[in-house]
Design a protein around this motif. Structure first.
Motif, PDB file in Angstrom:
ATOM      1  N   UNK A 232       0.845  -1.206   0.000  1.00 61.31           N
ATOM      2  CA  UNK A 232       0.000   0.000   0.000  1.00 61.31           C
ATOM      3  C   UNK A 232       0.872   1.245   0.000  1.00 61.31           C
ATOM      4  N   UNK A 233       1.976   1.145   0.746  1.00 65.10           N
ATOM      5  CA  UNK A 233       2.905   2.272   0.778  1.00 65.10           C
ATOM      6  C   UNK A 233       4.349   1.789   0.819  1.00 65.10           C
ATOM      7  N   UNK A 234       5.232   2.648   0.355  1.00 63.55           N
ATOM      8  CA  UNK A 234       6.662   2.300   0.323  1.00 63.55           C
ATOM      9  C   UNK A 234       7.453   3.412   1.000  1.00 63.55           C
ATOM     10  N   UNK A 235       8.468   3.009   1.774  1.00 66.88           N
ATOM     11  CA  UNK A 235       9.393   3.991   2.362  1.00 66.88           C
ATOM     12  C   UNK A 235      10.777   3.760   1.761  1.00 66.88           C
ATOM     13  N   UNK A 236      11.358   4.805   1.193  1.00 62.98           N
ATOM     14  CA  UNK A 236      12.727   4.729   0.678  1.00 62.98           C
ATOM     15  C   UNK A 236      13.675   5.186   1.786  1.00 62.98           C
ATOM     16  N   UNK A 237      14.539   4.269   2.225  1.00 62.25           N
ATOM     17  CA  UNK A 237      15.538   4.618   3.245  1.00 62.25           C
ATOM     18  C   UNK A 237      16.898   4.243   2.679  1.00 62.25           C
ATOM     19  N   UNK A 238      17.166   4.745   1.488  1.00 57.71           N
ATOM     20  CA  UNK A 238      18.298   4.284   0.687  1.00 57.71           C
ATOM     21  C   UNK A 238      19.516   5.205   0.768  1.00 57.71           C
ATOM     22  N   UNK A 239      19.442   6.239   1.561  1.00 57.57           N
ATOM     23  CA  UNK A 239      20.585   7.108   1.862  1.00 57.57           C
ATOM     24  C   UNK A 239      21.375   7.483   0.605  1.00 57.57           C
ATOM     25  N   UNK A 240      22.667   7.228   0.589  1.00 59.41           N
ATOM     26  CA  UNK A 240      23.512   7.699  -0.524  1.00 59.41           C
ATOM     27  C   UNK A 240      23.176   7.035  -1.859  1.00 59.41           C
ATOM     28  N   UNK A 241      22.504   5.875  -1.814  1.00 61.32           N
ATOM     29  CA  UNK A 241      22.148   5.174  -3.061  1.00 61.32           C
ATOM     30  C   UNK A 241      20.836   5.680  -3.651  1.00 61.32           C
ATOM     31  N   UNK A 346      38.756   2.348   6.811  1.00 59.22           N
ATOM     32  CA  UNK A 346      37.559   2.048   6.029  1.00 59.22           C
ATOM     33  C   UNK A 346      36.824   3.353   5.790  1.00 59.22           C
ATOM     34  N   UNK A 347      35.726   3.295   5.102  1.00 60.22           N
ATOM     35  CA  UNK A 347      34.972   4.524   4.853  1.00 60.22           C
ATOM     36  C   UNK A 347      33.579   4.187   4.372  1.00 60.22           C
ATOM     37  N   UNK A 348      32.860   5.205   3.964  1.00 61.86           N
ATOM     38  CA  UNK A 348      31.495   4.960   3.504  1.00 61.86           C
ATOM     39  C   UNK A 348      30.933   6.168   2.786  1.00 61.86           C
ATOM     40  N   UNK A 349      29.767   5.956   2.193  1.00 63.65           N
ATOM     41  CA  UNK A 349      29.089   7.019   1.450  1.00 63.65           C
ATOM     42  C   UNK A 349      28.132   7.762   2.365  1.00 63.65           C
ATOM     43  N   UNK A 350      28.225   9.073   2.316  1.00 70.69           N
ATOM     44  CA  UNK A 350      27.332   9.944   3.067  1.00 70.69           C
ATOM     45  C   UNK A 350      26.418  10.634   2.056  1.00 70.69           C
ATOM     46  N   UNK A 351      25.136  10.776   2.381  1.00 68.08           N
ATOM     47  CA  UNK A 351      24.210  11.494   1.489  1.00 68.08           C
ATOM     48  C   UNK A 351      24.183  12.964   1.892  1.00 68.08           C
ATOM     49  N   UNK A 352      24.450  13.838   0.928  1.00 71.14           N
ATOM     50  CA  UNK A 352      24.478  15.275   1.220  1.00 71.14           C
ATOM     51  C   UNK A 352      23.303  15.991   0.565  1.00 71.14           C
ATOM     52  N   UNK A 353      22.747  16.944   1.312  1.00 71.54           N
ATOM     53  CA  UNK A 353      21.781  17.896   0.748  1.00 71.54           C
ATOM     54  C   UNK A 353      22.322  19.275   1.120  1.00 71.54           C
ATOM     55  N   UNK A 354      21.426  20.248   1.206  1.00 75.31           N
ATOM     56  CA  UNK A 354      21.892  21.546   1.653  1.00 75.31           C
ATOM     57  C   UNK A 354      21.815  21.589   3.183  1.00 75.31           C
ATOM     58  N   UNK A 355      22.499  20.654   3.815  1.00 75.52           N
ATOM     59  CA  UNK A 355      22.687  20.521   5.268  1.00 75.52           C
ATOM     60  C   UNK A 355      21.483  19.959   6.023  1.00 75.52           C
ATOM     61  N   UNK A 356      20.262  20.109   5.505  1.00 73.56           N
ATOM     62  CA  UNK A 356      19.098  19.682   6.282  1.00 73.56           C
ATOM     63  C   UNK A 356      18.802  18.204   6.128  1.00 73.56           C
TER      64      UNK A 356
END
Ligand SMILES: Cc1cc2nc3c(=O)[nH]c(=O)nc-3n(C[C@H](O)[C@H](O)[C@H](O)COP(=O)(O)OP(=O)(O)OC[C@H]3O[C@@H](n4cnc5c(N)ncnc54)[C@H](O)[C@@H]3O)c2cc1C
Length: 438
Positions: A232-241, A346-356
């Motif tokens: 019925x509904x979908x939540x995208x919690x896919x961060x940097x991807x 090690x490291x990882x991908x961070x998702x960036x927006x305009x800080x918010x």
């Protein structure tokens, strides 16, 4: 000059250095399945969303491309904090009318996630030390004092501390102490939350990447390689991807960040350089540096340099040159610990927006909760939980309302390109050099 330990013995990992991978995986999805809500992505955001939905009686499916905790959630530096990303002066400039609400949201997020750890008895070495943003030059200290006034005016629980009185290593002159939160082992946190999720009524499918998410009549269909989910509904919690899914909102840009951990260090040697505090340290550079002690007696440090994303993300190890630069930074900040050998990176991908941080409805019945700009350890579980409450029919919570948008506010693409990220690093090194001359 002190002799520096070489970086030749460093082990590079394409996963996290905090924990091993889980011993077994949930099955991959084969065939067609129906549910109330399908959650795509099994990081802290997705797992918290699914867990809350299940607790509230919804029929939930969670799809994870790798295994739950594979992404930033198990790789991060472990600072559970009330801080928003971005310099407070800049945040005030960009989001003046919302700053007070955002600060309240950040404080509540830290409190919520510390409470979640407690409620689910998640064994993740959580130490409620708070965190300190500490300056390494008089110029940085001046700026931090100004920032502290902005944060206080907006309602934050912060105070200015002197580096010596607070037990910081000699390089760190003083800074803003954020009382909320502290330090933890994010690998253990993610695995603990994964165990709680697997024990819940949520149907978890690992090694199951969502390829497409499409509204279909009153439903939404999620296509995966071996089948599909009708929800019925979908939540995208896919961060940097997120940018890989056409339906996800635009404006979420991945950047790579790296971490290094040293060999164990005798605590007496740390006390000898004045480092008696267990609080996590962050610097206020354009691209922050972070230095912390771990429960296994090592020192961990990171960021200082961000890297732009190629068209396809995938698994990756940190660059040798970036690790060498991080180790150089460690030696600059801790001149008498030159003998301490860096052990792994090690490291990882961070998702960036305009800080918010942001959440919202990207398309009819397709919701999203992503992008905490490298500050999502406390925020991601909080946003996921508030979103779940909303989906089962609660009034939208004030803290969700403040970050609710159909798409994130984003920085112009050049601002997160390779040239701009390198310029940020160069600016920081120049300010370091100037402060040493004074
Ligand atoms: C090196 C590093 C250090 C950091 N340090 C800190 C820190 O100290 N404090 C702090 O607050 N924050 C920190 N962060 C940021 C923090 O880790 C993140 O904000 C947070 O973990 C984001 O959680 P998430 O669930 O949104 O994303 P993730 O943990 O990245 O989870 C997203 C998941 O979605 C899955 N996925 C993606 N696409 C699909 C698809 N199509 N189908 C199925 N699954 C999919 C991925 O495999 C992944 O497991 C750091 C991040 C990094 C990388």
């Amino acid at each position: 000059m002190a002799k520096h330990a070489p970086t030749g013995g460093v082990t590079y990992s394409a996963f996290t250095g905090w924990t091993d991978r889980p011993a077994d995986f949930a099955p991959a999805l084969e065939g067609e399945i129906r549910c109330d809500v399908a959650v795509v992505g099994g990081g802290l955001a997705g797992m918290a969303t699914a867990l809350r939905l299940a607790e509230r009686g919804a029929d939930v499916v969670l799809l994870e491309a790798g295994y739950c905790g594979w992404g930033a959630s198990s790789r991060n530096a472990g600072y559970l904090s009330n801080a928003l990303a971005g310099d407070p002066q800049l945040l005030r400039l960009l989001y003046r009318r919302r700053l007070r609400d955002l600060v309240r949201y950040g404080e509540n997020a830290a409190e919520f996630t510390a409470g979640l750890i407690d409620r689910l008895a998640l064994d993740c070495e959580y130490d409620a030390t708070g965190n300190v943003i500490a300056g390494v030059s008089t110029g940085q200290v001046r700026r931090l004092k100004k920032n502290m006034r902005i944060l206080r005016d907006a309602g934050a629980d912060v105070e200015f501390v002197d580096g010596r009185d607070f037990g910081l290593p000699a390089t760190f002159l003083g800074g803003i102490f954020e009382r909320a939160g502290g330090l933890l082992n994010p690998g253990k946190l993610a695995l603990g939350l994964r165990a709680a999720l697997l024990a819940s009524s949520t149907k978890v499918f690992e090694r199951t990447a969502a390829q497409a998410v499409e509204p279909d009549g009153a439903d939404v269909v999620v296509g995966v390689p071996g089948g599909r989910v009708r929800a019925e509904r979908v939540v995208l919690a896919t961060n940097a991807d997120s940018r890989d899914l056409e339906i996800a909102p635009s404006g979420i840009t991945p950047v790579w960040t790296s971490l290094v951990e040293t060999e164990p260090v005798d605590p007496d040697r740390l006390a000898a350089i004045g480092w008696t505090s267990r609080t996590g340290i962050i610097t206020p550079h354009t691209i922050l540096e972070n230095y912390r002690r771990t429960a296994r007696g090592t020192i961990m440090f990171g960021t200082r340099r961000l890297q732009a994303a190629p068209p396809v993300l995938g698994a990756r190890e940190p660059d040798r040159a970036v690790v060498a630069d991080l180790v150089r930074g460690f030696h600059e900040r801790f001149p008498s610990l030159g003998y301490v050998a860096p052990q792994r990176a090690w490291g990882g991908w961070v998702a960036m927006t305009s800080f918010l941080p942001v959440a919202g409805e990207a398309a009819k019945n397709v919701f999203y909760a992503v992008s905490c700009n490298g500050h999502g350890l406390s925020q991601s579980p909080y946003i996921g939980t508030l979103l779940a409450d909303r989906l089962v029919g609660d009034e939208i919570h004030d803290d969700l309302r403040v970050i609710w948008r159909p798409r994130p506010p984003y920085m112009p693409s050049f601002a997160l390109g390779a040239a701009a990220l390198k310029a940020g690093w160069a600016l920081d090194r120049m300010s370091d050099r100037l402060s040493r001359r004074r």
